[in-house]
Design an enzyme around this catalytic site. Structure first.
Site, PDB file in Angstrom:
ATOM      1  N   ASP A 169     -47.351  27.747  91.894  1.00  0.00           N
ATOM      2  CA  ASP A 169     -48.005  28.654  92.839  1.00  0.00           C
ATOM      3  C   ASP A 169     -47.136  28.893  94.065  1.00  0.00           C
ATOM      4  O   ASP A 169     -47.603  28.810  95.200  1.00  0.00           O
ATOM      5  CB  ASP A 169     -49.382  28.101  93.245  1.00  0.00           C
ATOM      6  CG  ASP A 169     -50.268  27.853  92.035  1.00  0.00           C
ATOM      7  OD1 ASP A 169     -49.959  26.924  91.268  1.00  0.00           O
ATOM      8  OD2 ASP A 169     -51.245  28.584  91.841  1.00  0.00           O
ATOM      9  N   ASP A 198     -47.980  31.278  88.532  1.00  0.00           N
ATOM     10  CA  ASP A 198     -48.147  32.013  89.781  1.00  0.00           C
ATOM     11  C   ASP A 198     -46.822  32.066  90.539  1.00  0.00           C
ATOM     12  O   ASP A 198     -46.528  31.197  91.366  1.00  0.00           O
ATOM     13  CB  ASP A 198     -49.272  31.448  90.662  1.00  0.00           C
ATOM     14  CG  ASP A 198     -50.652  31.839  90.158  1.00  0.00           C
ATOM     15  OD1 ASP A 198     -50.731  32.580  89.143  1.00  0.00           O
ATOM     16  OD2 ASP A 198     -51.648  31.430  90.784  1.00  0.00           O
ATOM     17  N   TYR A 201     -46.894  36.446  93.582  1.00  0.00           N
ATOM     18  CA  TYR A 201     -48.094  36.914  94.292  1.00  0.00           C
ATOM     19  C   TYR A 201     -47.961  38.371  94.755  1.00  0.00           C
ATOM     20  O   TYR A 201     -48.589  38.781  95.721  1.00  0.00           O
ATOM     21  CB  TYR A 201     -48.453  35.991  95.474  1.00  0.00           C
ATOM     22  CG  TYR A 201     -49.022  34.672  95.012  1.00  0.00           C
ATOM     23  CD1 TYR A 201     -48.187  33.683  94.518  1.00  0.00           C
ATOM     24  CD2 TYR A 201     -50.393  34.432  95.039  1.00  0.00           C
ATOM     25  CE1 TYR A 201     -48.703  32.477  94.061  1.00  0.00           C
ATOM     26  CE2 TYR A 201     -50.905  33.224  94.581  1.00  0.00           C
ATOM     27  CZ  TYR A 201     -50.055  32.254  94.091  1.00  0.00           C
ATOM     28  OH  TYR A 201     -50.563  31.083  93.630  1.00  0.00           O
ATOM     29  N   ASN A 235     -52.534  33.240  86.657  1.00  0.00           N
ATOM     30  CA  ASN A 235     -53.384  34.431  86.811  1.00  0.00           C
ATOM     31  C   ASN A 235     -52.696  35.527  87.617  1.00  0.00           C
ATOM     32  O   ASN A 235     -52.961  36.711  87.411  1.00  0.00           O
ATOM     33  CB  ASN A 235     -54.740  34.074  87.438  1.00  0.00           C
ATOM     34  CG  ASN A 235     -54.599  33.342  88.753  1.00  0.00           C
ATOM     35  OD1 ASN A 235     -53.943  32.305  88.802  1.00  0.00           O
ATOM     36  ND2 ASN A 235     -55.200  33.856  89.814  1.00  0.00           N
ATOM     37  N   HIS A 320     -51.690  26.570  83.568  1.00  0.00           N
ATOM     38  CA  HIS A 320     -51.921  26.977  84.948  1.00  0.00           C
ATOM     39  C   HIS A 320     -53.222  26.422  85.524  1.00  0.00           C
ATOM     40  O   HIS A 320     -53.255  25.853  86.601  1.00  0.00           O
ATOM     41  CB  HIS A 320     -51.882  28.500  85.077  1.00  0.00           C
ATOM     42  CG  HIS A 320     -51.963  28.960  86.496  1.00  0.00           C
ATOM     43  ND1 HIS A 320     -51.013  28.614  87.432  1.00  0.00           N
ATOM     44  CD2 HIS A 320     -52.891  29.679  87.161  1.00  0.00           C
ATOM     45  CE1 HIS A 320     -51.349  29.119  88.597  1.00  0.00           C
ATOM     46  NE2 HIS A 320     -52.491  29.761  88.470  1.00  0.00           N
ATOM     47  N   HIS A 330     -61.678  27.100  92.253  1.00  0.00           N
ATOM     48  CA  HIS A 330     -61.445  27.240  90.812  1.00  0.00           C
ATOM     49  C   HIS A 330     -62.130  26.117  90.042  1.00  0.00           C
ATOM     50  O   HIS A 330     -61.653  25.678  89.000  1.00  0.00           O
ATOM     51  CB  HIS A 330     -59.947  27.249  90.506  1.00  0.00           C
ATOM     52  CG  HIS A 330     -59.193  28.298  91.275  1.00  0.00           C
ATOM     53  ND1 HIS A 330     -59.517  29.630  91.185  1.00  0.00           N
ATOM     54  CD2 HIS A 330     -58.176  28.214  92.155  1.00  0.00           C
ATOM     55  CE1 HIS A 330     -58.703  30.320  91.978  1.00  0.00           C
ATOM     56  NE2 HIS A 330     -57.894  29.486  92.575  1.00  0.00           N
ATOM     57  N   HIS A 357     -52.641  26.399  90.145  1.00  0.00           N
ATOM     58  CA  HIS A 357     -53.831  27.208  90.420  1.00  0.00           C
ATOM     59  C   HIS A 357     -54.580  26.798  91.687  1.00  0.00           C
ATOM     60  O   HIS A 357     -54.868  27.638  92.536  1.00  0.00           O
ATOM     61  CB  HIS A 357     -54.764  27.177  89.203  1.00  0.00           C
ATOM     62  CG  HIS A 357     -55.728  28.333  89.131  1.00  0.00           C
ATOM     63  ND1 HIS A 357     -55.404  29.609  89.528  1.00  0.00           N
ATOM     64  CD2 HIS A 357     -57.012  28.401  88.669  1.00  0.00           C
ATOM     65  CE1 HIS A 357     -56.448  30.400  89.326  1.00  0.00           C
ATOM     66  NE2 HIS A 357     -57.434  29.697  88.816  1.00  0.00           N
ATOM     67  N   VAL A 358     -54.923  25.520  91.814  1.00  0.00           N
ATOM     68  CA  VAL A 358     -55.570  25.036  93.026  1.00  0.00           C
ATOM     69  C   VAL A 358     -54.447  24.719  94.019  1.00  0.00           C
ATOM     70  O   VAL A 358     -53.529  23.958  93.696  1.00  0.00           O
ATOM     71  CB  VAL A 358     -56.408  23.772  92.737  1.00  0.00           C
ATOM     72  CG1 VAL A 358     -57.026  23.240  94.021  1.00  0.00           C
ATOM     73  CG2 VAL A 358     -57.481  24.094  91.706  1.00  0.00           C
ATOM     74  N   HIS A 359     -54.526  25.300  95.220  1.00  0.00           N
ATOM     75  CA  HIS A 359     -53.404  25.214  96.155  1.00  0.00           C
ATOM     76  C   HIS A 359     -53.457  23.928  96.960  1.00  0.00           C
ATOM     77  O   HIS A 359     -53.650  23.917  98.185  1.00  0.00           O
ATOM     78  CB  HIS A 359     -53.367  26.454  97.052  1.00  0.00           C
ATOM     79  CG  HIS A 359     -53.232  27.703  96.252  1.00  0.00           C
ATOM     80  ND1 HIS A 359     -53.590  28.938  96.703  1.00  0.00           N
ATOM     81  CD2 HIS A 359     -52.777  27.891  94.981  1.00  0.00           C
ATOM     82  CE1 HIS A 359     -53.360  29.841  95.763  1.00  0.00           C
ATOM     83  NE2 HIS A 359     -52.876  29.228  94.708  1.00  0.00           N
TER      84      HIS A 359
HETATM   85 FE   LIG Z   1     -53.532  30.691  90.133  1.00  0.00          FE
END
Ligand SMILES: [Fe+2]
Ligand SMILES: *[C@@H]1O[C@H](CO)[C@@H](O)[C@H](O)[C@H]1NC(C)=O
Ligand SMILES: *[C@@H]1O[C@H](CO)[C@@H](O)[C@H](O)[C@H]1NC(C)=O
Ligand SMILES: *[C@@H]1O[C@H](CO)[C@@H](O)[C@H](O)[C@H]1NC(C)=O
Ligand SMILES: *[C@@H]1O[C@H](CO)[C@@H](O)[C@H](O)[C@H]1NC(C)=O
Ligand SMILES: *[C@@H]1O[C@H](CO)[C@@H](O)[C@H](O)[C@H]1NC(C)=O
Length: 469
Positions: A169, A198, A201, A235, A320, A330, A357-359
């Site tokens: 990410d 990711d 962005y 995503n 991801h 998420h 995915h989870v930041h």
């Molecule tokens: Fe993501």
């Protein structure tokens, strides 16, 4: 025996209650929620005129140069780059200290996205390389030549040490630049990056402004032109925008980032596998169909039995969307894929699963949750020495900012969690031991904020938990 006195009966009751409370505590309270305090500032993208986005000088100069593994064994490399003024040459010129100069030819492609037209995106695979060898390579032949280098991995084998970096990410904010800088200056020296999805962005910009795919390519070149990044689709790679007339998912990603999926019998670039040194790496797609009878399901079903732990002791999976995630972001998005594939991961003793995915950052205990079916109600994750450790490393630093809101109390399966940006390294020493370390951007380059000695699930399947219990 004498009758129990009132006081001893009370004491016994207290012991029973205490025991109940303690066992509850074991179920409910997890490991550590880090108390690290940082200044939470807004995460903003670097402006278009930033140093890291500079276009290389010279007519039709190659930009956004990046490499990835090009076959299953590590004897091939895919070299990719973009030219802007004209297509120019598809040739990569390459050599090592022990071989004469050779050439490899590839192809270029272009794409349109809404009102954006890409540059000429070149992909050339160099094959039959020698293992463990430094190669120099040149792209841009005929116009402006640029030279880079890479080192091929050692021959696949059970005791080959190898260090992977882990980044997820990433995006292109000032924090992203810090994460990449910390990865580059980490004395652990990652030799290849496992990237958990990711990338740019760009889709957060109006019309998914694909100019931000180009800036991301220029920003990351300083690492990925010299060592392969192993790609996972997230995503933000989907770029599905019917409102813009863009209905083909993954269009920018698949044009720009090629992976060697055919080499592992995959039929799509979103799920595939590679062997590298002593590791077998399986990449899955959270955003492609994974239910029974789907191409990804059938591929994975045939793939897992192929893993020969005598050859590659370390079985690593990238995806991801995390299956185990105790943040309020998420939450449970990975659940449907977990239901499909987790029994296989336990059966085949996957060592570790990395997701993004989870930041934020989170590491789990070795746990599984495979007993549940629709009638028995058994739905609590349990400690399981055949199960992988699940690590969420979506903390690369993108513009969406940190995920700071966690579910409380910390579930028992969660060993360590912290909302900070950073990266990790997975340092395989031999067939039994690997040293894993997570680095937060606020610390010195050598500091690990969370670490663990991994014991291989096939050769040394003893408890490697870091918790006190
Ligand atoms: Fe993501
Ligand atoms: C694309 O369209 C947007 C508005 O819809 C505009 O701001 C932008 O300049 C256009 N870009 C190009 C390359 O034409
Ligand atoms: C990004 O990081 C590099 C290396 O630390 C530094 O030279 C550069 O100035 C940074 N750029 C921005 C825009 O922060
Ligand atoms: C597994 O790998 C080992 C070591 O390379 C090899 O000797 C063995 O034949 C392989 N097993 C299978 C079933 O391919
Ligand atoms: C954290 O997330 C929960 C669940 O979505 C929500 O109810 C709560 O208000 C959030 N807390 C903060 C401080 O945002
Ligand atoms: C494997 O590596 C670990 C950690 O460096 C070390 O303690 C162990 O002795 C090594 N095993 C062998 C067989 O060399």
């Amino acid at each position: 025996m004498a009758k129990m006195g009132t006081s001893s009966r009370v004491a016994a009751a207290i012991v029973v209650v205490l025991g109940f409370v303690l066992s509850l505590a074991v179920v409910c309270n997890g490991g550590k929620t880090s108390s690290f305090v940082r200044k939470v500032e807004k995460t903003v993208d670097m402006p278009l005129d930033s140093d890291v986005f500079k276009v290389p000088p010279g007519y039709n100069a190659p930009q956004q140069v990046h490499i990835t593994q090009g076959d299953q064994l590590g004897k091939a490399v895919i070299v990719s780059w973009v030219t802007v003024e004209e297509p120019g040459s598809n040739t990569v010129l390459y050599w090592s200290a022990y071989s004469k100069k050779q050439k490899s030819e590839g192809k270029f492609t272009t794409y349109k996205f809404y009102n954006y037209t890409s540059g000429y995106i070149h992909h050339t695979t160099i094959r039959n390389l020698k293992f463990n060898t430094k190669y120099y390579y040149v792209v841009g032949i005929g116009h402006t030549e640029r030279q880079f280098w890479f080192i091929t991995p050692p021959k696949v084998g059970p005791d080959v040490p190898y260090t992977f970096g882990l980044i997820g990410d990433l995006g292109q904010s000032f924090d992203s630049n810090k994460t990449l800088t910390h990865y580059e200056l980490n004395p652990q020296k990652g030799q290849a990056v496992l990237f958990v999805g990711d990338l740019s962005y760009a889709d957060n910009y109006p019309n998914h402004d694909n100019v931000r795919w180009d800036t991301w390519g220029r920003f990351t070149e300083r690492s990925v032109a010299y060592q392969p990044w192993i790609w996972t689709a997230g995503n933000h790679e989907i770029d599905f925008a019917p409102e813009l007339g863009e209905t083909k998912p993954f269009k920018p990603y698949t044009h720009r980032y090629h992976v060697p999926y055919k080499a592992s019998g995959s039929t799509a670039p979103f799920w595939y596998s590679i062997k590298r040194a002593s590791a077998y790496i399986i990449v899955l797609s959270s955003y492609s169909a994974y239910g029974k009878y789907t191409p990804q399901y059938k591929w994975l079903e045939q793939e897992l039995p192929k893993v020969n732990r005598s050859e590659t002791p370390w079985l690593i999976v990238l995806m991801h969307s995390p299956w185990y995630n105790s943040y309020n972001y998420h939450y449970m998005e990975g659940e449907t894929m977990r239901v499909m594939y987790e029994p296989w991961f336990v059966k085949y003793k996957v060592d570790v699963v990395f997701a993004g995915h989870v930041h934020a950052y989170e590491r789990s205990e070795r746990i599984s949750n495979v007993a549940y079916n629709i009638v028995n109600g058994i739905c609590i994750p349990v400690k399981d020495q055949s199960a992988p450790v699940y690590i969420t490393i979506g903390d690369g630093g993108n513009l969406e900012g940190l995920a700071t809101n966690m579910t409380e109390p910390q579930p028992a399966y969660s060993a360590y969690r912290e909302a900070s940006f950073g990266h990790a390294t997975f340092d395989i020493k031999n067939r039994t031991h690997a040293y894993y370390g997570w680095h937060r951007n606020q610390d010195g380059y050598a500091v690990t904020a969370d670490s663990m000695w991994f014991f291989n699930r096939y050769y040394h399947p003893v408890d490697d938990s870091t918790s006190a219990q």
